[in-house]
Design an enzyme around this catalytic site. Structure first.
Site, PDB file in Angstrom:
ATOM      1  N   SER A   1       0.892  -1.332  -0.051  1.00 11.71           N
ATOM      2  CA  SER A   1      -0.118  -0.005   0.073  1.00 11.71           C
ATOM      3  C   SER A   1       1.032   1.269  -0.073  1.00 11.71           C
ATOM      4  O   SER A   1       2.176   0.901   0.370  1.00 11.71           O
ATOM      5  CB  SER A   1      -1.003   0.090   1.289  1.00 11.71           C
ATOM      6  OG  SER A   1      -1.387   1.268   1.516  1.00 11.71           O
TER       7      SER A   1
ATOM      8  N   TYR B   1      -2.093  -0.827  10.521  1.00  6.12           N
ATOM      9  CA  TYR B   1      -2.033  -1.203   8.952  1.00  6.12           C
ATOM     10  C   TYR B   1      -0.841  -0.597   8.517  1.00  6.12           C
ATOM     11  O   TYR B   1      -0.016  -1.091   7.704  1.00  6.12           O
ATOM     12  CB  TYR B   1      -3.379  -0.317   8.347  1.00  6.12           C
ATOM     13  CG  TYR B   1      -3.414  -0.816   6.986  1.00  6.12           C
ATOM     14  CD1 TYR B   1      -4.229  -1.801   6.540  1.00  6.12           C
ATOM     15  CD2 TYR B   1      -2.808   0.318   6.022  1.00  6.12           C
ATOM     16  CE1 TYR B   1      -4.401  -1.918   5.255  1.00  6.12           C
ATOM     17  CE2 TYR B   1      -3.119   0.161   4.620  1.00  6.12           C
ATOM     18  CZ  TYR B   1      -3.956  -0.948   4.295  1.00  6.12           C
ATOM     19  OH  TYR B   1      -4.380  -1.187   2.842  1.00  6.12           O
TER      20      TYR B   1
END
Ligand code: NAD
Length: 256
Positions: A138, A151
């Protein structure tokens, strides 16, 4: 390019993973998919593909279930050539109130699962001296945002793990790379859009535009199809010497 290759795509029952798996299958790769939710609906996407597609229900929080998934893939397909570590979850909260069970689950699914699938797939890739490991990280593997501690930590870890694998395998025919998308409008992001619409008392579309405006200069979502095409490229001979790289598909997010 991937015709006759054997692929495992984790978290492939929806969103980005489903698109990657259907793209690989459409191009002739056999695929083992994994993930939760509406599995029958996911499998319908493969109806017209020329290859074999199998499903395994492993919960990636559990290393023994990951071993079962990889044993299943190895025995049913006779090997693994392409490994796409895509499964991921999100939870948004400040550190001091971040639920510890969410921290553990995010680290297990978004990071540790990739370690386990890689350690179990690499011997098969080594036996044919051909392999493509593609980790869906990401932009949050490269930069941070507030309230996404687990995350961001997991995705930074996944980028690091990808680099280590690339170095360990540098003289082999096995490559490891990471893809770093910005906002992609999947279930994972729709939850964040819906939460924002509620909190700011605006429509879903206004909330989506605000989300983009904050981080993604193109003001457009990256699409799962754009990511799947990059996966195909990374499986092609043109990408044989791309090792340990990160590919930003983020509409300019990390250029700022
Ligand atoms: P999604 O929610 O549509 O898909 C996630 C997949 O992971 C689903 O198939 C789900 O069933 C599976 N999964 C969740 N928990 C699991 C578990 N315990 N065991 C097995 N499978 C499990 O989300 P998505 O947006 O398609 O995300 C795919 C990947 O892309 C994730 O790693 C995510 O972090 C990453 N990503 C997404 C975006 C985005 O904007 N959507 C941006 C950057 C990176």
């Amino acid at each position: 390019m991937v015709l006759g290759k054997k692929a495992v795509v984790t978290g492939a029952t929806s969103g980005i993973g489903l698109c990657i798996a259907t793209t690989l299958a459409r191009h002739g790769a056999d695929v083992v998919i994994n993930g939760f939710g509406d599995v029958d609906r996911a499998l319908k996407h493969f109806q017209n593909s020329p290859s074999n597609v199998l499903y395994h229900a492993a919960d990636l929080r559990n290393p023994s279930e990951i071993e079962a998934l990889m044993d299943f893939a190895l025995s049913k397909m006779g090997g693994i050539d392409i490994l796409v570590n895509n499964a991921g979850i999100q939870h948004v909260s400040p550190i001091e109130s971040f639920p510890t069970e969410q921290w553990d689950a995010i680290l297990a699914i978004n990071l540790s699962a990739a370690f386990h699938t890689m350690r179990l797939a690499i011997p098969s890739m080594k036996s044919s001296n051909w392999g493509k490991i593609i980790n869906i990280a990401s932009v949050h593997g490269l930069v941070a945002s507030a309230n996404k501690s687990a995350y961001v930590a997991a995705k930074h870890g996944l980028v690091g793990l990808t680099k280590v694998a690339a170095l360990e395998l540098a003289t082999t025919g096995i490559t490891a790379n990471a893809i770093c998308p910005g906002w992609v409008r999947t279930d994972l992001v729709q939850k964040q859009i819906d939460a924002r619409a509620k909190m700011e008392a605006v429509s879903t579309e206004q909330a989506a535009q605000r989300l983009l405006a904050e981080k993604q200069p193109s003001l457009q979502f990256t699409t799962p199809e754009q990511i799947a095409e990059l996966v195909l490229f990374l499986c092609s001979p043109a990408a044989d010497n791309i090792r340990g790289s990160t590919f930003n598909l983020d509409g300019g997010w990390t250029a700022q």
